[in-house]
Design a protein around this motif. Structure first.
Motif, PDB file in Angstrom:
ATOM      1  N   ARG A  58       0.818  -1.214   0.000  1.00 52.98           N
ATOM      2  CA  ARG A  58       0.000   0.000   0.000  1.00 52.98           C
ATOM      3  C   ARG A  58       0.851   1.264   0.000  1.00 52.98           C
ATOM      4  O   ARG A  58       0.480   2.277  -0.590  1.00 52.98           O
ATOM      5  N   GLN A  61       2.108   1.692  -3.616  1.00 55.85           N
ATOM      6  CA  GLN A  61       1.101   1.709  -4.682  1.00 55.85           C
ATOM      7  C   GLN A  61       0.801   3.144  -5.102  1.00 55.85           C
ATOM      8  O   GLN A  61       0.532   4.002  -4.254  1.00 55.85           O
ATOM      9  N   ILE A  63      -1.059   6.517  -6.172  1.00 52.83           N
ATOM     10  CA  ILE A  63      -2.340   7.009  -5.676  1.00 52.83           C
ATOM     11  C   ILE A  63      -3.460   6.757  -6.678  1.00 52.83           C
ATOM     12  O   ILE A  63      -4.593   6.434  -6.297  1.00 52.83           O
ATOM     13  N   SER A  66      -4.801   3.194  -6.263  1.00 48.39           N
ATOM     14  CA  SER A  66      -5.657   2.997  -5.088  1.00 48.39           C
ATOM     15  C   SER A  66      -7.005   3.694  -5.275  1.00 48.39           C
ATOM     16  O   SER A  66      -8.048   3.158  -4.875  1.00 48.39           O
ATOM     17  N   TRP A  70      -7.743  -0.641  -7.220  1.00 49.56           N
ATOM     18  CA  TRP A  70      -6.879  -1.804  -7.417  1.00 49.56           C
ATOM     19  C   TRP A  70      -6.323  -2.265  -6.070  1.00 49.56           C
ATOM     20  O   TRP A  70      -5.716  -1.493  -5.340  1.00 49.56           O
ATOM     21  N   THR A  71      -6.510  -3.525  -5.756  1.00 54.81           N
ATOM     22  CA  THR A  71      -6.069  -4.092  -4.477  1.00 54.81           C
ATOM     23  C   THR A  71      -4.858  -4.994  -4.689  1.00 54.81           C
ATOM     24  O   THR A  71      -4.465  -5.286  -5.824  1.00 54.81           O
ATOM     25  N   CYS A  72      -4.304  -5.451  -3.587  1.00 57.41           N
ATOM     26  CA  CYS A  72      -3.176  -6.377  -3.655  1.00 57.41           C
ATOM     27  C   CYS A  72      -3.585  -7.666  -4.367  1.00 57.41           C
ATOM     28  O   CYS A  72      -2.837  -8.196  -5.193  1.00 57.41           O
ATOM     29  N   CYS A 109      -3.976   3.140 -14.504  1.00 60.56           N
ATOM     30  CA  CYS A 109      -5.036   2.405 -13.811  1.00 60.56           C
ATOM     31  C   CYS A 109      -6.057   1.832 -14.786  1.00 60.56           C
ATOM     32  O   CYS A 109      -7.083   1.280 -14.365  1.00 60.56           O
TER      33      CYS A 109
END
Length: 327
Positions: A58, A61, A63, A66, A70-72, A109
């Motif tokens: 996090r 990652q 900005i 996020s 988008w997650t891990c 993204c």
């Protein structure tokens, strides 16, 4: 060690061959059923998506990633997708789909960059033509409110299409599908108003209520009971054919009008370009697939349709003013 690595590669190859043979019979997407993919995602999540590793993820990652949601776990799926694609290509197998989609190379993204940009450009074209329509056509034109409402419905649909192709989630997928259905239904209503609604407003109002009821039932079924892709496709094809047939019938009946050829061209082009969706192939350069090409090709069609609406609205205004003078 060499024998061990060779054994693992042989095992992977065997699984790929078995999977390729069973793909036509099984449901879902070939890539995300692949054991190599599932094992890779599981190991990636265990290694990166909990405790201190998750905090580290996090912290590094971007900005914009996020903010786009988008997650891990999503990153693990993305990385493992390409690991699996690499294995398929290495073994001479066809590129598989993952979770119902071809593998796309992510840009910033944007999950599907070409389709997202094309959707944005369609929306921009609609906005420009809406501004031009409102500048050129007086609000007293009989079709003015219906055409402006159609433009806003189209803008909303292209907004959600852009969002969906930027980030595919359950919500954005539903909004994209539902808003697309709304555009088709509003085009049918637009044709109804142009055909009979100007002479019989009550009939147009009753038909609008019917269309809203159908849309509500459609959205409620897919949202609350079962999201059936086959049913959704069949429903949209059915209303799309009705829309095309009604507009073509109107064009045939009003072929004396100097601007009617624009409407004919729009209907025929949209029907022809929709065949691009049947060309299901892995994306060129991992970016450009048939769906993106379809979105790109519809940009000038929207410009042409709004040009037709502008010409037709001005014609109706001139006709109504002439009747007032005669009265």
């Amino acid at each position: 060690m060499a024998e061990s690595q060779g054994g693992r590669m042989a095992g992977r190859t065997a699984r790929l061959v078995l999977l390729a043979g069973a793909a036509a019979l099984a449901s879902g997407s070939q890539g995300d059923r692949e054991p190599v993919y599932r094992d890779c995602v599981l190991r990636c999540e265990e290694r990166n998506c909990s405790g201190g590793a998750l905090k580290h993820f996090r912290s590094r990652q971007p900005i914009y990633m996020s903010l786009a949601g988008w997650t891990c776990r999503d990153d693990c799926k993305y990385e493992c997708m390409w690991v699996t694609v690499g294995l398929y290509l290495q073994e001479g197998q066809k590129v598989p789909q993952f979770h119902g989609k071809w593998p796309f190379s992510r840009f910033l993204c944007f999950q599907e960059p070409a389709s997202a940009v094309a959707s944005f450009l369609n929306g921009l074209a609609s906005l420009v033509m809406l501004c031009r329509y409102r500048t050129s056509v007086p609000a007293s034109s009989p079709m003015y409110p219906t055409c402006v409402a159609f433009a806003w419905v189209s803008l909303n649909a292209w907004f959600w299409s852009t969002v969906f192709h930027t980030r595919d989630t359950d919500l954005t997928e539903k909004m994209d599908y539902f808003c697309a259905s709304t555009v088709i239904l509003h085009s049918i209503y637009l044709c109804c108003v142009r055909t009979v609604g100007l002479q019989h407003p009550a009939m147009a109002s009753a038909f609008r209520a019917l269309l809203l009821l159908l849309l509500t039932a459609h959205v409620s079924y897919l949202s609350l009971i079962h999201f059936d892709y086959g049913y959704n496709m069949a429903a949209n094809v059915a209303i799309g054919l009705l829309n095309a047939a009604w507009w073509l019938a109107w064009c045939l009946w009003n072929q004396r009008l100097p601007h009617v050829h624009k409407c004919v061209a729009v209907v025929l082009l949209l029907q022809g370009l929709s065949l691009l969706e049947l060309l299901d192939f892995p994306p060129l350069f991992w970016v450009l697939d048939a769906h993106a090409i379809w979105h790109i090709s519809t940009i000038p069609v929207h410009v042409l349709f709004f040009s037709f609406l502008e010409d037709d609205s001005l014609y109706l205004l001139k006709e109504s003013e002439a009747k007032v003078k005669l009265d």
